[in-house]
Scaffold this motif. Sequence first.
Motif, PDB file in Angstrom:
ATOM      1  N   THR A 216      -8.931  -0.664   3.708  1.00  0.00           N
ATOM      2  CA  THR A 216      -8.244  -1.764   4.402  1.00  0.00           C
ATOM      3  C   THR A 216      -9.246  -2.691   5.072  1.00  0.00           C
ATOM      4  O   THR A 216      -9.107  -3.921   5.021  1.00  0.00           O
ATOM      5  CB  THR A 216      -7.275  -1.205   5.458  1.00  0.00           C
ATOM      6  OG1 THR A 216      -6.404  -0.271   4.850  1.00  0.00           O
ATOM      7  CG2 THR A 216      -6.463  -2.325   6.090  1.00  0.00           C
TER       8      THR A 216
ATOM      9  N   GLY B  97      -3.706  -1.055   8.220  1.00  0.00           N
ATOM     10  CA  GLY B  97      -4.133   0.116   7.472  1.00  0.00           C
ATOM     11  C   GLY B  97      -3.753   1.451   8.064  1.00  0.00           C
ATOM     12  O   GLY B  97      -3.783   2.470   7.364  1.00  0.00           O
TER      13      GLY B  97
ATOM     14  N   PHE C 146      -8.317   9.819   5.926  1.00  0.00           N
ATOM     15  CA  PHE C 146      -7.865   8.696   6.757  1.00  0.00           C
ATOM     16  C   PHE C 146      -8.974   7.649   6.865  1.00  0.00           C
ATOM     17  O   PHE C 146      -8.731   6.436   6.731  1.00  0.00           O
ATOM     18  CB  PHE C 146      -7.470   9.208   8.147  1.00  0.00           C
ATOM     19  CG  PHE C 146      -6.944   8.137   9.062  1.00  0.00           C
ATOM     20  CD1 PHE C 146      -5.622   7.744   9.020  1.00  0.00           C
ATOM     21  CD2 PHE C 146      -7.787   7.495   9.976  1.00  0.00           C
ATOM     22  CE1 PHE C 146      -5.138   6.752   9.855  1.00  0.00           C
ATOM     23  CE2 PHE C 146      -7.315   6.510  10.810  1.00  0.00           C
ATOM     24  CZ  PHE C 146      -5.985   6.137  10.758  1.00  0.00           C
TER      25      PHE C 146
ATOM     26  N   PHE D 160      -9.267   5.627   3.574  1.00  0.00           N
ATOM     27  CA  PHE D 160      -8.222   4.628   3.353  1.00  0.00           C
ATOM     28  C   PHE D 160      -8.327   3.473   4.364  1.00  0.00           C
ATOM     29  O   PHE D 160      -8.067   2.323   4.018  1.00  0.00           O
ATOM     30  CB  PHE D 160      -6.844   5.290   3.407  1.00  0.00           C
ATOM     31  CG  PHE D 160      -6.644   6.318   2.317  1.00  0.00           C
ATOM     32  CD1 PHE D 160      -7.001   6.038   1.003  1.00  0.00           C
ATOM     33  CD2 PHE D 160      -6.136   7.574   2.600  1.00  0.00           C
ATOM     34  CE1 PHE D 160      -6.839   6.966  -0.005  1.00  0.00           C
ATOM     35  CE2 PHE D 160      -5.970   8.516   1.592  1.00  0.00           C
ATOM     36  CZ  PHE D 160      -6.325   8.225   0.294  1.00  0.00           C
ATOM     37  N   ILE D 161      -8.715   3.770   5.614  1.00  0.00           N
ATOM     38  CA  ILE D 161      -8.953   2.697   6.588  1.00  0.00           C
ATOM     39  C   ILE D 161     -10.124   1.835   6.126  1.00  0.00           C
ATOM     40  O   ILE D 161     -10.125   0.608   6.287  1.00  0.00           O
ATOM     41  CB  ILE D 161      -9.224   3.292   7.987  1.00  0.00           C
ATOM     42  CG1 ILE D 161      -7.907   3.696   8.648  1.00  0.00           C
ATOM     43  CG2 ILE D 161      -9.954   2.292   8.884  1.00  0.00           C
ATOM     44  CD1 ILE D 161      -7.027   2.538   9.083  1.00  0.00           C
TER      45      ILE D 161
ATOM     46  N   THR E 119       0.823  -1.208   0.000  1.00  0.00           N
ATOM     47  CA  THR E 119       0.000   0.000   0.000  1.00  0.00           C
ATOM     48  C   THR E 119       0.856   1.256   0.000  1.00  0.00           C
ATOM     49  O   THR E 119       0.587   2.209  -0.743  1.00  0.00           O
ATOM     50  CB  THR E 119      -0.948  -0.002   1.208  1.00  0.00           C
ATOM     51  OG1 THR E 119      -1.709  -1.218   1.204  1.00  0.00           O
ATOM     52  CG2 THR E 119      -1.911   1.173   1.142  1.00  0.00           C
TER      53      THR E 119
ATOM     54  N   ALA F 251      -2.687   4.589   5.677  1.00  0.00           N
ATOM     55  CA  ALA F 251      -3.724   5.623   5.667  1.00  0.00           C
ATOM     56  C   ALA F 251      -3.182   6.945   6.170  1.00  0.00           C
ATOM     57  O   ALA F 251      -3.486   8.022   5.632  1.00  0.00           O
ATOM     58  CB  ALA F 251      -4.910   5.171   6.508  1.00  0.00           C
TER      59      ALA F 251
END
Length: 820
Positions: free
Chosen positions: A354, A409, A347, A350-351, A322, A413
């Motif tokens: 994941t 993540g 954030f 992106f989390i 990533t 992130a």
Amino acid sequence: MLKNYFKIAFRRLMSDKTHTAINVLGLALGMTSCLVIYIFVRYEVSFDSFHTQSENTYRVVEHSRQADGVQHWPTTAYPLAEAIRNDMPGVQVTQTAGPVTRIISSVNSKGNVSRFEENRLMFADQYYLQTFDFGKVVPGGIWLAGNAKTAFEQTNAVVLTTKLADRYFAEFAGHYDKLIGKTLKLNNTDPLVVSGIIKNPPHNTNLLFEMLVNYQFFKNNNRYQAGNWSGNYEGTTYLTLPAGLDPKAIERGLAALKKKYMNAEDNQRVSYFLQPLADIHTNTIYEDFLGGYHVSRQMLWVLGSLAIFLILIASFNFINLTTAQASRRNKEVGVRKAVGSTQTQLFGQFIGETLFVAMLAGGISAVALGFLLHWVNASLSIINLDLRPDVTVWIFCAVLVVAVALFAGFYPAAILARFQPVNALKSAGMAQRQRFSLRQGLIVFQFCITYGLLAGTFVASRQMNFFMNKDLGFARDAVITLNGPRNQVQGKQEVFKQQLLRDPAIEEVSFSSGAPITENYFGTDFRLKSESSQMNRQAEMKVVDLKYNSLFGLQTIAGRWFSTSNIVPDGSAFNGFVVNETMVKNLGLTPETAIGKVVTISEGEAPILGVVKDFHNVSLQQPIVPCVLMCWNTGFFEQIHIRLQAIPGEHVLDLPKALQTIEGTWKQHFPQDVYQYAFLNESLAKGYIVEKLVFDAFRIFAAISIFIACLGLFGLITFTAHQRTKEIGVRKVLGASVAGIVALLSKDFLKLVMIAIVIGIPITWYGLNQWLRNFEYRIGIEWWVFVLAGLLAIGIALLTVSYQSIKSALMNPVKSLKSE
């Protein structure tokens, strides 16, 4: 908002299927391995925790001080339980004997007799099923017929599990109340009256029984053992203490009690301690010779560590891939920030991606788990493993998914959300190159673990081969062992033997209390007659016949083997012993000077006739113990050993016919007994179940670790090659060779693998050395193991990166430079 996050995450992940597949597969493998190990470890630490008073229940164990050290016994003298009940009111006590092997027979309504050899018959008193009630797993109670208060009113009462109830009374299947009062026979002679039917106990128990016979029946038929304070046979005493009572206070009470009932010598020799019920299965100090198995806490910690390492490897793959791909998303981040997205929103996005990947991996793991558990249970059926997922497993799986998503993540992130819009839009977000990045550190960590598992697999494999192939000091090939018939008639065994020997495929037959290594272990004290009783040491006692040494190839190094004059009937004084080298050394003698010396054992005394070369009489985890052999009570034998004719390195001559002959001869001479046979080699292999489990764990998890690490390497080299496409094109135009391009792309990764190997060597050596110290007889850790593991790790890494490296090196530079 959350729905939008998942929608964007799905689209994003589908746009790069290779990257997504690598992450999902890597996380799924790591999570599946973690779940399997979690279920296994939880199963092993849950032994006997399902009784209502399990937290307050203890086993009384015995430490016996001898001249050669302290012996640790999980059993105690039989009279102990009754003495505690009389002298220590308020403490609940229960006493057992066994489990033992006996023949049980029944007759159905048509008069047909069924006989089975049951190896989990246990004698128990009326308090046993009150102490061990299985209340936490069977809230409604275990009783299907009868009850705990009345089940043992009759001396010959027997309580059956449903497994045996259905076996002996199939015509009454499900109608268990109709079985009360039915009769079985013990060893074809003694009637047993069915007084209760209970549900089958869980598999995760050290209390191994399938039928319970009233302990009073045992006392009536074994008066010497049941009343002997000096002996330690197969009796186990359990105490349940009132809440708040200090176990140390009970131990002090036991010290006073044994002083009251034991003679001065035994009181000085014996000490009693309380062992918590939950400690029995994972404590290997007290050898379990009652049919169970132990898994040490050390091994459970190792397995737990493996689970953590595999999850870390999979998570590090995700972090590496990533963060490596972050530069592809810098413009996306810049645009989002330019139009008003906050760092927190990015954030979260992106989390969310994941979490989506982790959920996919968790779903695959949940599906794969059932198949894997079935395979593991089947592979370890010899120990009745019963691994099953339940609600807590699925809760753990959900927690694991969230934990992996957050752990794997968080860093990527945070990196992506932290990009500055101006730099991101200029593609400068990840432009800086570091000497040693976090990504490189994670690769080193991954391959350090992989290297350790590879080396561990080689060492565990060699140790298992050592166990299986080491010369044990006796012949074990082509040897069949039968349990001796329960209803023996004096002289019948000789007729049985002579008839067997008429078959040319049968070379030798012998009767004894057990093979050189056997579960039928009989202990005794020994000393020279000239020594005081304080010099007593512990030895194994074997009852053998005149052919025992020739069948097993025992070597007499001094004196002679037994002759017909040394065969004494039951109750007669011995006139000679044969002992092993270890016993002679323990007495401070040499084989030559030991001949003629009079030795006293618990069962009597006699001169030493001969000394045999040491043979392994216990498994290779332990040192050879002193052994005294005698020709005593030859009308009774526990086992029959049959050696078949075999060509060295080849199969037994006409094995099916030989087995048919043995079975037919048995049924002719012992029609009321159950015929069962086992090859000695197979029986010996069962003694290394836990070691095989360690080897299999190393092998399987090393393969998984390698595969996950290679997935990560493949993803990274793919990204690197894509990122450096134009550089490769320029180099080729300037004359770089394919080999040079491959080396350019591969060297950085191989350098990291070599660093991992250097770091892993001392850590791996220390861990393996600690594991091998558990065995009395073990291999040495050779230097080539580390070299071979290192070369294999480098070779695997090289193969992984070579495909993409060669593919990139062979690419037409015109295509990569056309946009320039």
